[in-house]
Design a protein around this motif. Sequence first.
Motif, PDB file in Angstrom:
ATOM      1  N   GLU A   1       0.813  -1.209   0.000  1.00 31.88           N
ATOM      2  CA  GLU A   1       0.000   0.000   0.000  1.00 31.88           C
ATOM      3  C   GLU A   1       0.852   1.268   0.000  1.00 31.88           C
ATOM      4  N   GLU A   2       1.981   1.224   0.703  1.00 33.89           N
ATOM      5  CA  GLU A   2       2.875   2.384   0.717  1.00 33.89           C
ATOM      6  C   GLU A   2       3.358   2.712  -0.677  1.00 33.89           C
ATOM      7  N   ILE A   3       3.626   1.685  -1.440  1.00 35.38           N
ATOM      8  CA  ILE A   3       4.162   1.892  -2.786  1.00 35.38           C
ATOM      9  C   ILE A   3       3.066   2.348  -3.739  1.00 35.38           C
ATOM     10  N   LYS A   4       1.937   1.613  -3.731  1.00 35.28           N
ATOM     11  CA  LYS A   4       0.864   1.926  -4.666  1.00 35.28           C
ATOM     12  C   LYS A   4       0.207   3.269  -4.354  1.00 35.28           C
ATOM     13  N   SER A   5       0.199   3.680  -3.090  1.00 33.29           N
ATOM     14  CA  SER A   5      -0.419   4.952  -2.707  1.00 33.29           C
ATOM     15  C   SER A   5       0.453   6.147  -3.052  1.00 33.29           C
ATOM     16  N   GLY A   6       1.747   5.900  -3.284  1.00 30.57           N
ATOM     17  CA  GLY A   6       2.653   6.988  -3.624  1.00 30.57           C
ATOM     18  C   GLY A   6       3.445   7.526  -2.445  1.00 30.57           C
ATOM     19  N   ARG A   7       3.183   6.991  -1.234  1.00 30.38           N
ATOM     20  CA  ARG A   7       3.902   7.509  -0.060  1.00 30.38           C
ATOM     21  C   ARG A   7       5.399   7.241  -0.156  1.00 30.38           C
ATOM     22  N   LEU A   8       5.743   6.108  -0.742  1.00 31.57           N
ATOM     23  CA  LEU A   8       7.165   5.772  -0.870  1.00 31.57           C
ATOM     24  C   LEU A   8       7.885   6.730  -1.814  1.00 31.57           C
ATOM     25  N   SER A   9       7.151   7.293  -2.761  1.00 32.05           N
ATOM     26  CA  SER A   9       7.766   8.202  -3.739  1.00 32.05           C
ATOM     27  C   SER A   9       8.409   9.407  -3.065  1.00 32.05           C
ATOM     28  N   LYS A  10       7.896   9.782  -1.880  1.00 31.89           N
ATOM     29  CA  LYS A  10       8.456  10.934  -1.166  1.00 31.89           C
ATOM     30  C   LYS A  10       9.903  10.691  -0.748  1.00 31.89           C
ATOM     31  N   GLU A  11      10.284   9.415  -0.643  1.00 34.63           N
ATOM     32  CA  GLU A  11      11.657   9.097  -0.251  1.00 34.63           C
ATOM     33  C   GLU A  11      12.663   9.517  -1.320  1.00 34.63           C
ATOM     34  N   LEU A  12      12.155   9.808  -2.492  1.00 41.29           N
ATOM     35  CA  LEU A  12      13.056  10.229  -3.567  1.00 41.29           C
ATOM     36  C   LEU A  12      13.779  11.518  -3.207  1.00 41.29           C
ATOM     37  N   ASP A  13      13.168  12.331  -2.360  1.00 40.12           N
ATOM     38  CA  ASP A  13      13.796  13.598  -1.960  1.00 40.12           C
ATOM     39  C   ASP A  13      15.084  13.381  -1.172  1.00 40.12           C
ATOM     40  N   LEU A  14      15.276  12.155  -0.666  1.00 43.18           N
ATOM     41  CA  LEU A  14      16.437  11.880   0.184  1.00 43.18           C
ATOM     42  C   LEU A  14      17.549  11.115  -0.534  1.00 43.18           C
ATOM     43  N   VAL A  15      17.369  10.817  -1.793  1.00 37.49           N
ATOM     44  CA  VAL A  15      18.424  10.096  -2.500  1.00 37.49           C
ATOM     45  C   VAL A  15      19.585  11.037  -2.793  1.00 37.49           C
ATOM     46  N   SER A  16      20.720  10.462  -3.140  1.00 33.06           N
ATOM     47  CA  SER A  16      21.926  11.261  -3.343  1.00 33.06           C
ATOM     48  C   SER A  16      21.800  12.188  -4.548  1.00 33.06           C
ATOM     49  N   HIS A  17      22.595  13.256  -4.532  1.00 32.84           N
ATOM     50  CA  HIS A  17      22.589  14.231  -5.619  1.00 32.84           C
ATOM     51  C   HIS A  17      22.991  13.573  -6.936  1.00 32.84           C
ATOM     52  N   HIS A  18      23.934  12.646  -6.856  1.00 33.96           N
ATOM     53  CA  HIS A  18      24.399  11.949  -8.055  1.00 33.96           C
ATOM     54  C   HIS A  18      23.258  11.177  -8.715  1.00 33.96           C
ATOM     55  N   VAL A  19      22.449  10.503  -7.910  1.00 37.18           N
ATOM     56  CA  VAL A  19      21.313   9.737  -8.436  1.00 37.18           C
ATOM     57  C   VAL A  19      20.268  10.673  -9.024  1.00 37.18           C
ATOM     58  N   ARG A  20      19.976  11.771  -8.309  1.00 31.76           N
ATOM     59  CA  ARG A  20      18.985  12.729  -8.808  1.00 31.76           C
ATOM     60  C   ARG A  20      19.415  13.326 -10.150  1.00 31.76           C
ATOM     61  N   THR A  21      20.708  13.596 -10.275  1.00 36.05           N
ATOM     62  CA  THR A  21      21.215  14.155 -11.532  1.00 36.05           C
ATOM     63  C   THR A  21      21.006  13.184 -12.687  1.00 36.05           C
ATOM     64  N   LYS A  22      21.260  11.913 -12.425  1.00 35.51           N
ATOM     65  CA  LYS A  22      21.056  10.898 -13.463  1.00 35.51           C
ATOM     66  C   LYS A  22      19.582  10.771 -13.830  1.00 35.51           C
ATOM     67  N   LEU A  23      18.707  10.829 -12.827  1.00 38.85           N
ATOM     68  CA  LEU A  23      17.268  10.740 -13.078  1.00 38.85           C
ATOM     69  C   LEU A  23      16.779  11.953 -13.870  1.00 38.85           C
ATOM     70  N   ASP A  24      17.334  13.127 -13.555  1.00 34.67           N
ATOM     71  CA  ASP A  24      16.979  14.333 -14.303  1.00 34.67           C
ATOM     72  C   ASP A  24      17.316  14.170 -15.780  1.00 34.67           C
ATOM     73  N   GLU A  25      18.500  13.638 -16.041  1.00 31.79           N
ATOM     74  CA  GLU A  25      18.942  13.450 -17.422  1.00 31.79           C
ATOM     75  C   GLU A  25      18.058  12.434 -18.146  1.00 31.79           C
ATOM     76  N   LEU A  26      17.687  11.349 -17.456  1.00 31.08           N
ATOM     77  CA  LEU A  26      16.803  10.343 -18.057  1.00 31.08           C
ATOM     78  C   LEU A  26      15.455  10.959 -18.428  1.00 31.08           C
ATOM     79  N   LYS A  27      14.936  11.797 -17.539  1.00 28.97           N
ATOM     80  CA  LYS A  27      13.643  12.420 -17.815  1.00 28.97           C
ATOM     81  C   LYS A  27      13.735  13.362 -19.012  1.00 28.97           C
ATOM     82  N   ARG A  28      14.788  14.146 -19.086  1.00 31.62           N
ATOM     83  CA  ARG A  28      14.951  15.056 -20.229  1.00 31.62           C
ATOM     84  C   ARG A  28      15.006  14.274 -21.538  1.00 31.62           C
TER      85      ARG A  28
END
Length: 418
Positions: free
Chosen positions: A81-108
């Motif tokens: 339920e945590e995953i399907k409800s989207g609550r787990l998605s908030k944990e993305l704010d705590l991942v490393s800067h390096h990971v966020r940068t890679k995710l940003d590039e993938l989205k672009r």
Amino acid sequence: MKWRTILPQCCFFLVTCALTALEAVPIDIDKTKVKAAQPVDSAKIEPPDTGLYYDEYLKQVIDVLETDSHFREKLQKADIEEIKSGRLSKELDLVSHHVRTKLDELKRQEVARLRMLIKAKLDSFQDTGIDHHALLKQFDHLNHLNPNKFESTDLDMLIKAATSDLEHYDKARHEEFKKYEMMKEHERREYLKTLSEEKRKEEESKFAEMKKKHENHPKVNHPGSKDQLKEVWEEADGLDPNDFDPKTFFKLHDVNSDGFLDEQELEALFTKELEKVYDPKNEEDDMVEMEEERLRMREHVMNEVDTNKDRLVTLEEFLKATEKKEFLEPDSWETLDQQQFFTEEELKEYENLISVQESKLKEKADELQKQKEDLQRQHEQLEAQKLEYHQVVQQMEQKKLQQISPSAPGGESKIPHI
């Protein structure tokens, strides 16, 4: 266990896949009785294509998220339920800067790909009759309002989009297969119309004979029944049928040792049954139908065994299923050749649809032919104008030369001075 390897099989793929780093319990059987098999290196297993139009983007996001230890830890502790409800998605704010940068590039990159896809569709329709809402639906798996940053909203949308799309996969597949069967029958009937009376009777007789030959096959065991699994145990695993043990069977066929039987692992169990009905060497056996039969067997077993509907079968679910009466005394299994997929009314409706589509294609072809002829005429006119211009230039050059006399001795021109 890399969760991306079982992603397509679970509704909440971004969950259970990475989360199930469960070690398989050693199987207590005589290994000398089991047919030799190549060891499976889970790191080398390529995740199957989900069939989603954003499949590559999905896999790349999973690969990047796997590299963040904090996110992996949260995933392992999260429930469905945590995953399907989207609550787990908030944990993305705590991942490393390096990971966020890679995710940003993938989205672009994904946004750029979708924009190119939309542009191609717009060009093909030449801005006429376009359903813009249908085109924008391609962005349901990401937040297109912020095309440069991968945020928690993007992860939430990706989970929900893939969950919904995968849940509707079987229904969509049934419709596609129905269309395939109707098209096959439509083409057969259209072909018969081109034949003489005598040839048509011969073809009809041949068709009936092939159909009868295809239907003449050994009994197919009910998928997921004891008889069916024991046959796999004996013929594929090389074990004594008298020693059949459901728990051992589960562990043998949990190929990647993740503690689940996923959809691909289940489908592999039906190969022996399918070989009773289909042979690629036989003209009467349709391999498209064989794959549909395989998928229907998997779908049936999932409906019977997968109690929490996560598209994965746990050992507990599997063992509970073996305690049911249906496991020991199943109903007979109807193969595709025993089923009717469409009525005459549905076939006629489909043929009318084909006729309309063919008319539109013919109109489009005629329009393109007309455009081609217009362009050809324009080209010919341009060539004619070019030739005329070239001739005029030549005439002017000749007149100019005629007005100039040959040079006189001493280099003086004979043109009189005024």
